[in-house]
Design a protein around this motif. Structure first.
Motif, PDB file in Angstrom:
ATOM      1  N   ASN A 188     -53.243 134.876   1.395  1.00 47.27           N
ATOM      2  CA  ASN A 188     -53.479 132.985   1.788  1.00 47.27           C
ATOM      3  C   ASN A 188     -54.045 132.577   0.583  1.00 47.27           C
ATOM      4  O   ASN A 188     -55.238 131.879   0.791  1.00 47.27           O
ATOM      5  CB  ASN A 188     -54.187 132.808   3.038  1.00 47.27           C
ATOM      6  N   PRO A 189     -53.258 132.653  -0.685  1.00 44.21           N
ATOM      7  CA  PRO A 189     -54.183 131.854  -1.877  1.00 44.21           C
ATOM      8  C   PRO A 189     -53.886 130.525  -1.953  1.00 44.21           C
ATOM      9  O   PRO A 189     -53.928 129.901  -3.021  1.00 44.21           O
ATOM     10  CB  PRO A 189     -53.239 132.688  -3.013  1.00 44.21           C
ATOM     11  N   ILE A 190     -53.559 129.743  -0.909  1.00 41.95           N
ATOM     12  CA  ILE A 190     -53.270 128.163  -1.027  1.00 41.95           C
ATOM     13  C   ILE A 190     -54.221 127.335   0.064  1.00 41.95           C
ATOM     14  O   ILE A 190     -54.350 128.087   1.387  1.00 41.95           O
ATOM     15  CB  ILE A 190     -51.777 127.885  -1.005  1.00 41.95           C
ATOM     16  N   HIS A 191     -54.530 126.258  -0.382  1.00 41.67           N
ATOM     17  CA  HIS A 191     -55.137 125.308   0.454  1.00 41.67           C
ATOM     18  C   HIS A 191     -54.139 125.189   1.713  1.00 41.67           C
ATOM     19  O   HIS A 191     -52.827 124.959   1.522  1.00 41.67           O
ATOM     20  CB  HIS A 191     -55.568 124.319  -0.160  1.00 41.67           C
TER      21      HIS A 191
ATOM     22  N   GLY B  89     -58.074 124.135  -7.905  1.00 44.45           N
ATOM     23  CA  GLY B  89     -56.738 123.830  -7.306  1.00 44.45           C
ATOM     24  C   GLY B  89     -56.495 125.065  -6.254  1.00 44.45           C
ATOM     25  O   GLY B  89     -57.492 125.838  -5.983  1.00 44.45           O
ATOM     26  N   ASP B  90     -55.500 125.102  -5.558  1.00 40.62           N
ATOM     27  CA  ASP B  90     -55.083 126.335  -4.839  1.00 40.62           C
ATOM     28  C   ASP B  90     -55.018 127.415  -5.980  1.00 40.62           C
ATOM     29  O   ASP B  90     -54.795 127.638  -7.074  1.00 40.62           O
ATOM     30  CB  ASP B  90     -53.619 126.260  -4.429  1.00 40.62           C
ATOM     31  N   THR B  91     -55.745 128.597  -5.165  1.00 38.48           N
ATOM     32  CA  THR B  91     -56.037 129.779  -6.054  1.00 38.48           C
ATOM     33  C   THR B  91     -54.780 130.576  -6.636  1.00 38.48           C
ATOM     34  O   THR B  91     -54.781 130.749  -7.897  1.00 38.48           O
ATOM     35  CB  THR B  91     -56.574 130.885  -5.036  1.00 38.48           C
ATOM     36  N   LYS B  92     -53.790 130.316  -6.058  1.00 39.71           N
ATOM     37  CA  LYS B  92     -52.408 130.753  -6.875  1.00 39.71           C
ATOM     38  C   LYS B  92     -52.001 130.028  -7.853  1.00 39.71           C
ATOM     39  O   LYS B  92     -51.767 130.562  -8.824  1.00 39.71           O
ATOM     40  CB  LYS B  92     -51.261 130.348  -5.543  1.00 39.71           C
ATOM     41  N   ASP B  93     -52.448 128.605  -7.916  1.00 41.23           N
ATOM     42  CA  ASP B  93     -51.819 127.785  -9.062  1.00 41.23           C
ATOM     43  C   ASP B  93     -52.897 128.127 -10.315  1.00 41.23           C
ATOM     44  O   ASP B  93     -52.316 128.280 -11.300  1.00 41.23           O
ATOM     45  CB  ASP B  93     -51.939 126.223  -8.683  1.00 41.23           C
ATOM     46  N   VAL B  94     -54.097 128.177  -9.991  1.00 43.14           N
ATOM     47  CA  VAL B  94     -55.105 128.524 -10.781  1.00 43.14           C
ATOM     48  C   VAL B  94     -54.899 129.796 -11.348  1.00 43.14           C
ATOM     49  O   VAL B  94     -54.948 129.918 -12.802  1.00 43.14           O
ATOM     50  CB  VAL B  94     -56.737 128.508 -10.298  1.00 43.14           C
ATOM     51  N   PHE B  95     -54.561 130.732 -10.783  1.00 43.04           N
ATOM     52  CA  PHE B  95     -54.444 132.073 -11.361  1.00 43.04           C
ATOM     53  C   PHE B  95     -52.885 132.144 -11.966  1.00 43.04           C
ATOM     54  O   PHE B  95     -52.930 133.158 -13.130  1.00 43.04           O
ATOM     55  CB  PHE B  95     -54.584 133.093 -10.567  1.00 43.04           C
TER      56      PHE B  95
ATOM     57  N   SER C 137     -60.000 134.201  -1.881  1.00 44.84           N
ATOM     58  CA  SER C 137     -60.014 132.637  -2.046  1.00 44.84           C
ATOM     59  C   SER C 137     -58.677 132.021  -1.732  1.00 44.84           C
ATOM     60  O   SER C 137     -57.606 132.265  -2.039  1.00 44.84           O
ATOM     61  CB  SER C 137     -60.492 132.038  -3.063  1.00 44.84           C
ATOM     62  N   GLN C 138     -58.827 130.736  -1.105  1.00 49.03           N
ATOM     63  CA  GLN C 138     -57.738 129.685  -0.902  1.00 49.03           C
ATOM     64  C   GLN C 138     -57.646 128.767  -1.981  1.00 49.03           C
ATOM     65  O   GLN C 138     -56.922 128.315  -2.456  1.00 49.03           O
ATOM     66  CB  GLN C 138     -57.701 128.824   0.408  1.00 49.03           C
ATOM     67  N   ARG C 139     -59.026 128.257  -2.629  1.00 50.32           N
ATOM     68  CA  ARG C 139     -59.005 127.322  -3.765  1.00 50.32           C
ATOM     69  C   ARG C 139     -59.901 128.256  -4.660  1.00 50.32           C
ATOM     70  O   ARG C 139     -61.041 128.736  -4.420  1.00 50.32           O
ATOM     71  CB  ARG C 139     -59.635 126.016  -3.067  1.00 50.32           C
TER      72      ARG C 139
ATOM     73  N   GLN D   9     -62.767 126.647   6.978  1.00 55.40           N
ATOM     74  CA  GLN D   9     -61.974 127.712   7.173  1.00 55.40           C
ATOM     75  C   GLN D   9     -61.236 128.135   6.094  1.00 55.40           C
ATOM     76  O   GLN D   9     -60.164 128.752   6.228  1.00 55.40           O
ATOM     77  CB  GLN D   9     -61.199 127.335   8.403  1.00 55.40           C
ATOM     78  N   GLU D  10     -61.868 127.782   4.826  1.00 55.54           N
ATOM     79  CA  GLU D  10     -61.360 128.296   3.608  1.00 55.54           C
ATOM     80  C   GLU D  10     -62.255 129.117   2.690  1.00 55.54           C
ATOM     81  O   GLU D  10     -63.478 128.566   3.093  1.00 55.54           O
ATOM     82  CB  GLU D  10     -60.672 127.208   2.727  1.00 55.54           C
ATOM     83  N   VAL D  11     -61.875 130.066   1.964  1.00 60.90           N
ATOM     84  CA  VAL D  11     -62.955 130.201   0.895  1.00 60.90           C
ATOM     85  C   VAL D  11     -62.656 129.634  -0.529  1.00 60.90           C
ATOM     86  O   VAL D  11     -61.684 129.532  -0.799  1.00 60.90           O
ATOM     87  CB  VAL D  11     -62.654 131.599   0.663  1.00 60.90           C
ATOM     88  N   THR D  12     -63.719 129.064  -0.830  1.00 60.14           N
ATOM     89  CA  THR D  12     -63.524 128.440  -2.218  1.00 60.14           C
ATOM     90  C   THR D  12     -64.422 129.322  -3.100  1.00 60.14           C
ATOM     91  O   THR D  12     -65.406 129.741  -2.869  1.00 60.14           O
ATOM     92  CB  THR D  12     -64.120 127.003  -2.151  1.00 60.14           C
ATOM     93  N   ALA D  13     -63.746 129.847  -4.096  1.00 58.41           N
ATOM     94  CA  ALA D  13     -64.363 130.691  -5.249  1.00 58.41           C
ATOM     95  C   ALA D  13     -64.792 129.653  -6.491  1.00 58.41           C
ATOM     96  O   ALA D  13     -63.978 128.968  -6.989  1.00 58.41           O
ATOM     97  CB  ALA D  13     -63.422 131.756  -5.690  1.00 58.41           C
ATOM     98  N   PHE D  14     -65.937 129.919  -6.977  1.00 57.82           N
ATOM     99  CA  PHE D  14     -66.582 129.391  -7.936  1.00 57.82           C
ATOM    100  C   PHE D  14     -66.450 130.609  -9.028  1.00 57.82           C
ATOM    101  O   PHE D  14     -67.176 131.493  -9.015  1.00 57.82           O
ATOM    102  CB  PHE D  14     -67.978 129.015  -7.962  1.00 57.82           C
TER     103      PHE D  14
END
Ligand code: ATP
Ligand code: MG
Length: 278
Positions: free
Chosen positions: A20-23, A255-261, A240-242, A56-61
């Motif tokens: 679930n790598p997206i918001h 942004g969405d984790t998928k986009d950032v990575f 994370s999702q974001r 209900q999301e995980v935000t990674a710094f």
């Protein structure tokens, strides 16, 4: 798990994003950070940060050492302000309410956050007492039965119950490192927070214990808003999702984790996550 798309200029890095790598738009805005600056004395540690964090999301710094990740995390629960000679500008709101509003008391605000530190740091007491202590202190449980139920549910939530249900009277420090960290998570949720802040929670764990912790984080996000700082790019991508990337006190990409990575827009972010610097 799905493979990250490999682009021509990203050929030498391969990360797996989680399932679930997206918001998801159904998840409500929990924390809004607007134009936040932060100073330790003369030294500016955060510059004009604006960032939304969802329930209900995980935000990674993520970001290189010293870029301000922990500082921002500690702005959220107002624990920075116990450090002398600090100053914050901008605004942070939680469920739409300014965290510095006169209606909100700092101690009450802090209770809405659970904190999981870098090194497992259980109290030098029994497993049971580690989890029961905060809830008793804040009057969240009245009877022995209520306390028993709370201890069990928190340990279940942390994915630890089956491993410790026969060891509740043993010292928390007698558990393995990974178990101790999950005990700290059980302790963090025992006071019924709505947000869990984790500052490099897996940095002292081996890969097996890390996998266990990550699975627990994924199940916790059903109920909580979670922010995790990590230096492990695989981990940020998996859990994370974001994702928010910081650099020298600035937020350079979010942004969405998928986009950032998969396709980072910022050059520093790209270099950092591909391991070219950091
Ligand atoms: N208590 C403090 N007093 C003065 N300066 C501080 C204090 N805490 C942090 N700083 C400075 O603020 C900047 C941001 O630090 P912070 O701890 O937020 O970074 P970080 O991104 O969490 O780094 P790391 O990945 O190493 O944990 C750094 O330059 C740091 O030296
Ligand atoms: Mg830090």
């Amino acid at each position: 798990m799905q493979d990250i798309v490999t682009e021509k200029n990203l050929v030498d890095y391969k990360l797996h994003v989680g399932e679930n790598p997206i918001h998801d738009d159904v998840h409500e805005l929990k924390i809004r950070i607007e134009n936040v600056g932060f100073w330790y004395g003369e030294k500016q540690a955060l510059k004009d940060i604006s960032l939304d964090i969802f329930n209900q999301e995980v935000t990674a710094f993520i970001g290189p050492s010293g870029c301000g990740k922990t500082t921002l995390l500690r702005c959220l629960n107002r624990t920075n302000e116990i450090i002398p000679d600090v100053r914050m500008s901008g605004r942070i709101s939680l469920d739409g309410e300014d965290i510095f509003s006169e209606e909100i008391e700092a101690t009450a605000l802090r209770r809405r956050f659970g904190w999981v530190a870098q090194k497992p740091n259980p109290f030098p007491w029994s497993v049971y007492h580690n989890v029961a202590y905060g809830a008793r202190l804040h009057g969240l449980v009245a009877t022995r039965q209520e306390t028993d139920e709370l201890v069990q549910s928190c340990l279940e939530r942390a994915g630890l119950w089956d491993e410790v249900k026969d060891r509740l009277r043993e010292p928390g420090t007698s558990l393995s490192g990974g178990q101790q960290q999950r005990l700290c998570v059980a302790r963090a949720v025992s006071t019924k927070p709505d947000i869990i802040l984790m500052d490099e929670p897996a940095s002292a764990l081996d890969p097996h214990a890390t996998a266990h912790l990550e699975a627990m984080i994924e199940s916790l996000r059903e109920k909580y808003c979670i922010v995790i700082i990590t230096h492990n790019m695989q981990q940020a991508a998996r859990v994370s999702q974001r994702t928010a990337f910081f650099h020298l006190g600035e937020l350079l990409e979010v942004g969405d984790t998928k986009d950032v990575f998969v396709n980072p827009q910022n050059d520093h972010c790209r270099d950092y996550i591909t391991g070219r610097y950091g």
